[in-house]
Design a protein around this motif. Structure first.
Motif, mmCIF file in Angstrom:
data_model
loop_
_atom_site.group_PDB
_atom_site.id
_atom_site.type_symbol
_atom_site.label_atom_id
_atom_site.label_comp_id
_atom_site.label_asym_id
_atom_site.label_seq_id
_atom_site.Cartn_x
_atom_site.Cartn_y
_atom_site.Cartn_z
ATOM 1 N N MET A 1 48.362 -29.704 6.276
ATOM 2 C CA MET A 1 47.352 -29.520 5.253
ATOM 3 C C MET A 1 47.888 -28.505 4.242
ATOM 4 O O MET A 1 48.144 -27.366 4.601
ATOM 5 N N PRO A 2 48.110 -28.925 3.012
ATOM 6 C CA PRO A 2 48.625 -27.985 2.014
ATOM 7 C C PRO A 2 47.603 -26.884 1.697
ATOM 8 O O PRO A 2 46.399 -27.122 1.715
ATOM 9 N N ILE A 3 48.121 -25.719 1.449
ATOM 10 C CA ILE A 3 47.257 -24.586 1.124
ATOM 11 C C ILE A 3 47.095 -24.532 -0.386
ATOM 12 O O ILE A 3 48.076 -24.419 -1.127
ATOM 13 N N GLU A 4 45.877 -24.648 -0.816
ATOM 14 C CA GLU A 4 45.555 -24.631 -2.249
ATOM 15 C C GLU A 4 44.734 -23.388 -2.562
ATOM 16 O O GLU A 4 43.930 -22.942 -1.742
ATOM 17 N N LEU A 5 44.921 -22.866 -3.732
ATOM 18 C CA LEU A 5 44.119 -21.741 -4.210
ATOM 19 C C LEU A 5 43.137 -22.233 -5.259
ATOM 20 O O LEU A 5 43.481 -23.116 -6.058
ATOM 21 N N PRO A 6 41.946 -21.655 -5.291
ATOM 22 C CA PRO A 6 41.043 -21.959 -6.403
ATOM 23 C C PRO A 6 41.714 -21.554 -7.727
ATOM 24 O O PRO A 6 42.573 -20.665 -7.751
ATOM 25 N N ILE A 45 55.765 -20.142 2.767
ATOM 26 C CA ILE A 45 55.407 -18.950 3.542
ATOM 27 C C ILE A 45 53.941 -18.935 3.938
ATOM 28 O O ILE A 45 53.597 -18.527 5.059
ATOM 29 N N ALA A 46 53.069 -19.389 3.076
ATOM 30 C CA ALA A 46 51.627 -19.320 3.339
ATOM 31 C C ALA A 46 51.204 -20.006 4.637
ATOM 32 O O ALA A 46 50.319 -19.492 5.324
ATOM 33 N N PRO A 47 51.811 -21.139 5.037
ATOM 34 C CA PRO A 47 51.390 -21.745 6.302
ATOM 35 C C PRO A 47 51.566 -20.820 7.508
ATOM 36 O O PRO A 47 50.737 -20.824 8.423
ATOM 37 N N SER A 48 52.609 -20.011 7.507
ATOM 38 C CA SER A 48 52.802 -19.055 8.611
ATOM 39 C C SER A 48 51.680 -18.023 8.633
ATOM 40 O O SER A 48 51.148 -17.692 9.698
ATOM 41 N N VAL A 49 51.309 -17.527 7.472
ATOM 42 C CA VAL A 49 50.226 -16.550 7.368
ATOM 43 C C VAL A 49 48.905 -17.201 7.768
ATOM 44 O O VAL A 49 48.104 -16.629 8.527
ATOM 45 N N TYR A 50 48.680 -18.412 7.290
ATOM 46 C CA TYR A 50 47.456 -19.159 7.598
ATOM 47 C C TYR A 50 47.345 -19.405 9.099
ATOM 48 O O TYR A 50 46.286 -19.180 9.708
ATOM 49 N N LYS A 52 48.716 -17.787 11.538
ATOM 50 C CA LYS A 52 48.475 -16.509 12.227
ATOM 51 C C LYS A 52 47.014 -16.118 12.100
ATOM 52 O O LYS A 52 46.389 -15.650 13.073
ATOM 53 N N ALA A 53 46.430 -16.310 10.928
ATOM 54 C CA ALA A 53 45.014 -15.987 10.727
ATOM 55 C C ALA A 53 44.128 -16.863 11.600
ATOM 56 O O ALA A 53 43.160 -16.374 12.203
ATOM 57 N N VAL A 54 44.455 -18.136 11.707
ATOM 58 C CA VAL A 54 43.681 -19.037 12.566
ATOM 59 C C VAL A 54 43.804 -18.597 14.020
ATOM 60 O O VAL A 54 42.808 -18.552 14.747
ATOM 61 N N ALA A 55 45.014 -18.264 14.464
ATOM 62 C CA ALA A 55 45.216 -17.802 15.843
ATOM 63 C C ALA A 55 44.440 -16.518 16.112
ATOM 64 O O ALA A 55 43.828 -16.358 17.180
ATOM 65 N N ASP A 56 44.444 -15.592 15.152
ATOM 66 C CA ASP A 56 43.680 -14.344 15.307
ATOM 67 C C ASP A 56 42.184 -14.628 15.396
ATOM 68 O O ASP A 56 41.477 -14.016 16.199
ATOM 69 N N ALA A 57 41.702 -15.554 14.574
ATOM 70 C CA ALA A 57 40.278 -15.911 14.613
ATOM 71 C C ALA A 57 39.930 -16.555 15.949
ATOM 72 O O ALA A 57 38.886 -16.252 16.540
ATOM 73 N N GLN A 58 40.807 -17.429 16.457
ATOM 74 C CA GLN A 58 40.560 -18.058 17.756
ATOM 75 C C GLN A 58 40.521 -17.018 18.863
ATOM 76 O O GLN A 58 39.650 -17.072 19.732
ATOM 77 N N GLU A 59 41.442 -16.080 18.831
ATOM 78 C CA GLU A 59 41.481 -15.017 19.843
ATOM 79 C C GLU A 59 40.206 -14.176 19.801
ATOM 80 O O GLU A 59 39.626 -13.848 20.835
ATOM 81 N N SER A 60 39.769 -13.845 18.602
ATOM 82 C CA SER A 60 38.537 -13.067 18.447
ATOM 83 C C SER A 60 37.328 -13.833 18.976
ATOM 84 O O SER A 60 36.475 -13.267 19.673
#
Length: 90
Positions: A1-6, A45-50, A52-60
């Protein structure tokens, strides 16, 4: 899924890249080059950051789910304990 910005975030990101180059590099960067650099960051690069954020949210969320049993547990068969009177000593 491509990361798009508004569009407004994309515009602000491009301006920020241009400002970064103005402040920190010997040569400024033009608008088209800044757009290309942003596109590279978003695709590479953004997919790696994305992720990681999803993994952090899942862990939380998992930590909160584990606590649900503790936080929301109700002991069964408590009616009579509520009305039990302590036994009197004679």
């Amino acid at each position: 899924m491509p990361i798009e910005l508004p569009e407004d975030a994309r515009r602000d990101a491009i301006a920020s890249i241009q400002r970064y180059f103005d402040v920190n590099m010997e040569e400024p960067i033009g608008n088209i080059a800044a757009q290309a650099l942003l596109g590279f960051f978003l695709e590479e690069i953004a997919p790696s950051v994305y992720n990681k954020a999803v993994a952090d949210a899942q862990e939380s969320m998992q930590a909160r789910i584990v606590d649900l049993d503790i936080d929301l547990h109700e002991a069964p068969f408590q009616y009579w304990r509520k009305y039990a009177q302590p036994k009197r000593r004679k």
